[in-house]
Design a protein around this motif. Sequence first.
Motif, PDB file in Angstrom:
ATOM      1  N   PRO A 181       0.720  -1.373   0.049  1.00  0.00           N
ATOM      2  CA  PRO A 181      -0.219  -0.083  -0.140  1.00  0.00           C
ATOM      3  C   PRO A 181       0.886   1.340  -0.022  1.00  0.00           C
ATOM      4  CG  PRO A 181      -0.016  -0.978   2.293  1.00  0.00           C
ATOM      5  CD  PRO A 181       0.774  -2.005   1.317  1.00  0.00           C
ATOM      6  N   GLU A 182       0.267   2.409  -0.495  1.00  0.00           N
ATOM      7  CA  GLU A 182       1.009   3.636  -0.604  1.00  0.00           C
ATOM      8  C   GLU A 182       0.750   4.445   0.643  1.00  0.00           C
ATOM      9  OE1 GLU A 182       3.366   5.586  -0.947  1.00  0.00           O
ATOM     10  OE2 GLU A 182       3.130   6.049  -3.149  1.00  0.00           O
ATOM     11  N   ALA A 183       1.862   4.909   1.301  1.00  0.00           N
ATOM     12  CA  ALA A 183       1.749   6.157   2.491  1.00  0.00           C
ATOM     13  C   ALA A 183       0.945   7.230   1.784  1.00  0.00           C
ATOM     14  CB  ALA A 183       2.925   6.092   2.980  1.00  0.00           C
ATOM     15  N   GLU A 184       0.810   8.144   3.076  1.00  0.00           N
ATOM     16  CA  GLU A 184       0.308   9.513   2.789  1.00  0.00           C
ATOM     17  C   GLU A 184       1.559  10.345   2.558  1.00  0.00           C
ATOM     18  OE1 GLU A 184       0.033  13.156   4.319  1.00  0.00           O
ATOM     19  OE2 GLU A 184      -0.643  11.808   6.036  1.00  0.00           O
ATOM     20  N   HIS A 185       1.582  11.400   1.735  1.00  0.00           N
ATOM     21  CA  HIS A 185       2.540  12.263   1.449  1.00  0.00           C
ATOM     22  C   HIS A 185       2.303  13.639   1.481  1.00  0.00           C
ATOM     23  CE1 HIS A 185       5.455   8.575   0.795  1.00  0.00           C
ATOM     24  NE2 HIS A 185       4.552   8.467   0.082  1.00  0.00           N
ATOM     25  N   CYS A 186       1.169  14.025   2.141  1.00  0.00           N
ATOM     26  CA  CYS A 186       0.637  15.390   2.103  1.00  0.00           C
ATOM     27  C   CYS A 186       1.419  16.238   2.957  1.00  0.00           C
ATOM     28  CB  CYS A 186      -0.800  15.427   2.503  1.00  0.00           C
ATOM     29  SG  CYS A 186      -2.095  14.823   1.192  1.00  0.00           S
ATOM     30  N   GLY A 187       2.059  15.683   4.033  1.00  0.00           N
ATOM     31  CA  GLY A 187       2.817  16.401   5.050  1.00  0.00           C
ATOM     32  C   GLY A 187       1.869  17.485   5.535  1.00  0.00           C
ATOM     33  N   SER A 188       2.567  18.890   5.600  1.00  0.00           N
ATOM     34  CA  SER A 188       1.862  20.020   6.186  1.00  0.00           C
ATOM     35  C   SER A 188       1.245  20.793   5.321  1.00  0.00           C
ATOM     36  CB  SER A 188       3.052  20.796   7.099  1.00  0.00           C
ATOM     37  OG  SER A 188       3.733  21.489   6.241  1.00  0.00           O
ATOM     38  N   CYS A 189       1.119  20.502   4.159  1.00  0.00           N
ATOM     39  CA  CYS A 189       0.376  21.228   2.889  1.00  0.00           C
ATOM     40  C   CYS A 189      -0.942  21.060   3.171  1.00  0.00           C
ATOM     41  CB  CYS A 189       0.801  20.683   1.611  1.00  0.00           C
ATOM     42  SG  CYS A 189      -0.230  21.367   0.397  1.00  0.00           S
ATOM     43  N   ARG A 190      -1.803  22.347   2.821  1.00  0.00           N
ATOM     44  CA  ARG A 190      -3.108  22.375   3.249  1.00  0.00           C
ATOM     45  C   ARG A 190      -3.918  23.448   2.053  1.00  0.00           C
ATOM     46  NH1 ARG A 190      -5.688  23.356   7.665  1.00  0.00           N
ATOM     47  NH2 ARG A 190      -7.170  24.589   6.838  1.00  0.00           N
ATOM     48  N   ARG A 191      -3.094  23.294   1.027  1.00  0.00           N
ATOM     49  CA  ARG A 191      -3.591  24.309   0.006  1.00  0.00           C
ATOM     50  C   ARG A 191      -4.920  23.965  -0.804  1.00  0.00           C
ATOM     51  NH1 ARG A 191       1.449  24.830  -4.365  1.00  0.00           N
ATOM     52  NH2 ARG A 191       3.287  25.314  -2.676  1.00  0.00           N
ATOM     53  N   CYS A 192      -5.224  22.508  -0.611  1.00  0.00           N
ATOM     54  CA  CYS A 192      -6.574  21.927  -1.247  1.00  0.00           C
ATOM     55  C   CYS A 192      -7.693  22.497  -0.062  1.00  0.00           C
ATOM     56  CB  CYS A 192      -6.466  20.733  -1.333  1.00  0.00           C
ATOM     57  SG  CYS A 192      -6.203  19.522  -0.082  1.00  0.00           S
ATOM     58  N   LEU A 193      -7.340  22.273   1.212  1.00  0.00           N
ATOM     59  CA  LEU A 193      -8.496  22.866   2.056  1.00  0.00           C
ATOM     60  C   LEU A 193      -8.335  24.447   2.178  1.00  0.00           C
ATOM     61  CD1 LEU A 193      -7.029  20.753   5.273  1.00  0.00           C
ATOM     62  CD2 LEU A 193      -8.376  20.000   3.259  1.00  0.00           C
ATOM     63  N   ASP A 194      -7.561  25.016   2.013  1.00  0.00           N
ATOM     64  CA  ASP A 194      -7.451  26.533   2.061  1.00  0.00           C
ATOM     65  C   ASP A 194      -8.204  27.058   0.850  1.00  0.00           C
ATOM     66  OD1 ASP A 194      -6.631  26.335   4.575  1.00  0.00           O
ATOM     67  OD2 ASP A 194      -4.571  26.729   3.700  1.00  0.00           O
ATOM     68  N   VAL A 195      -8.233  26.353  -0.411  1.00  0.00           N
ATOM     69  CA  VAL A 195      -8.906  27.254  -1.526  1.00  0.00           C
ATOM     70  C   VAL A 195     -10.348  26.946  -1.858  1.00  0.00           C
ATOM     71  CG1 VAL A 195      -8.510  25.132  -3.181  1.00  0.00           C
ATOM     72  CG2 VAL A 195      -8.103  27.380  -4.043  1.00  0.00           C
ATOM     73  N   CYS A 196     -10.877  25.938  -1.011  1.00  0.00           N
ATOM     74  CA  CYS A 196     -12.087  25.486  -1.155  1.00  0.00           C
ATOM     75  C   CYS A 196     -13.073  27.022  -1.005  1.00  0.00           C
ATOM     76  CB  CYS A 196     -12.739  24.582  -0.262  1.00  0.00           C
ATOM     77  SG  CYS A 196     -14.319  23.985  -0.519  1.00  0.00           S
ATOM     78  N   PRO A 197     -14.119  27.096  -1.721  1.00  0.00           N
ATOM     79  CA  PRO A 197     -14.857  28.664  -1.906  1.00  0.00           C
ATOM     80  C   PRO A 197     -15.943  28.229  -0.728  1.00  0.00           C
ATOM     81  CG  PRO A 197     -14.280  27.951  -4.175  1.00  0.00           C
ATOM     82  CD  PRO A 197     -13.930  26.803  -3.350  1.00  0.00           C
ATOM     83  N   THR A 198     -16.375  27.207  -0.390  1.00  0.00           N
ATOM     84  CA  THR A 198     -17.588  26.918   0.481  1.00  0.00           C
ATOM     85  C   THR A 198     -17.321  26.288   1.655  1.00  0.00           C
ATOM     86  OG1 THR A 198     -17.966  24.997  -0.919  1.00  0.00           O
ATOM     87  CG2 THR A 198     -19.207  26.908  -1.667  1.00  0.00           C
ATOM     88  N   ASP A 199     -15.853  25.922   1.976  1.00  0.00           N
ATOM     89  CA  ASP A 199     -15.616  25.357   3.290  1.00  0.00           C
ATOM     90  C   ASP A 199     -16.097  23.871   3.256  1.00  0.00           C
ATOM     91  OD1 ASP A 199     -13.853  27.664   4.309  1.00  0.00           O
ATOM     92  OD2 ASP A 199     -15.729  28.516   4.738  1.00  0.00           O
ATOM     93  N   ALA A 200     -15.790  23.267   2.228  1.00  0.00           N
ATOM     94  CA  ALA A 200     -16.455  21.980   2.302  1.00  0.00           C
ATOM     95  C   ALA A 200     -15.671  20.929   3.044  1.00  0.00           C
ATOM     96  CB  ALA A 200     -16.590  21.384   0.792  1.00  0.00           C
TER      97      ALA A 200
END
Length: 343
Positions: A181-200
């Motif tokens: 299985p592949e491990a998670e490699h997002c680290g501290s990045c949160r660009r996808c969370l912060d860009v969401c226009p409707t806080d989904a």
Amino acid sequence: MNELKARLEQEARAAGFVSMGVCRPDAVPETAGRLDAFLAEGRHGQMGWMAERTGWRGNAAALWPEARSVVMLAHSYAPEHDPLADLEDPSRGAVSVYAQGRDYHDVVKKALKRVARWLVAEAECEVKVFTDTAPVMEKPLAQAAGIGWQGKHTNLLSREFGNWVFLGAIFTTLELEPDAPEAEHCGSCRRCLDVCPTDAFPAPFQLDARRCISYLTIEHRGPVEEGLREGLGNRIYGCDDCLAVCPWNKFAVAASDLRYHGPHRAPDLAGLAVLDDAAFRQRFAGSPIKRIGRDRMVRNVCYAIGNSGREELRPVAQSLCEDEDSAVADAARWAVGRLWRSS
């Protein structure tokens, strides 16, 4: 068997897939609990089908008990342009990259069947193919098969191809060696969370579909909650913001099929608003957009017009204020009111 698996991967790449991995059907037992929690929170909104056949959806081994392996495959639809650029012209509607061309169900399933036929011809086994039309948790299975991981935006991504991929699965009675299985490699990045226009995203790795623009413009029937309408901007079918900002897309590979790059990028809002049902069906024949129907599309167009700030579009919305579809009429009146206030 390892030789067969290696040749299977060669065949998969020849069919247009950018990655392949194998896991056991019971490789993700945690999905049942995660699904139950998601449903208990009501985060699936009007997608009642998600609450159906949860025994299969939460346990791939139960879907076809005879299956011994799941071959997971990724098919790239990476755009040739920056999808966020389509948000800059408020007179046009932003359409999710995956829906700008041919319906991916047709393209991916054809490629899946090609690979599956090859496998059956090479080894005495049975197969079943799935792509987004059956109760299969494709993203957790893909992570278990080592293709990539589910990022904080809940979509699958990879250090090899980014996150612009469709997933397909071949269930087989053949015993194939599973991949790590592949491990998670997002680290501290949160660009996808912060860009969401409707806080989904209530939290990293969690999505509340009821606030997601893709859900609101495609799956949600009836009027969209007023507090969310401004966040839609000019997005009339889906949303790519969280996908587009992912840094791993620097490794994105070219789309597997040029038919994904089709004619439905950034259509003119005024032209869409006047479509009747027949014209809508004709215009979007062969496109996944056709599934939502004229009424839902024109409703979305009215929200985009209301957000446009373009006074010249007010007569377009005005002409729809008495539309036979109540959600369209409501959206049109909202758009007219917004444009009056901004003029």
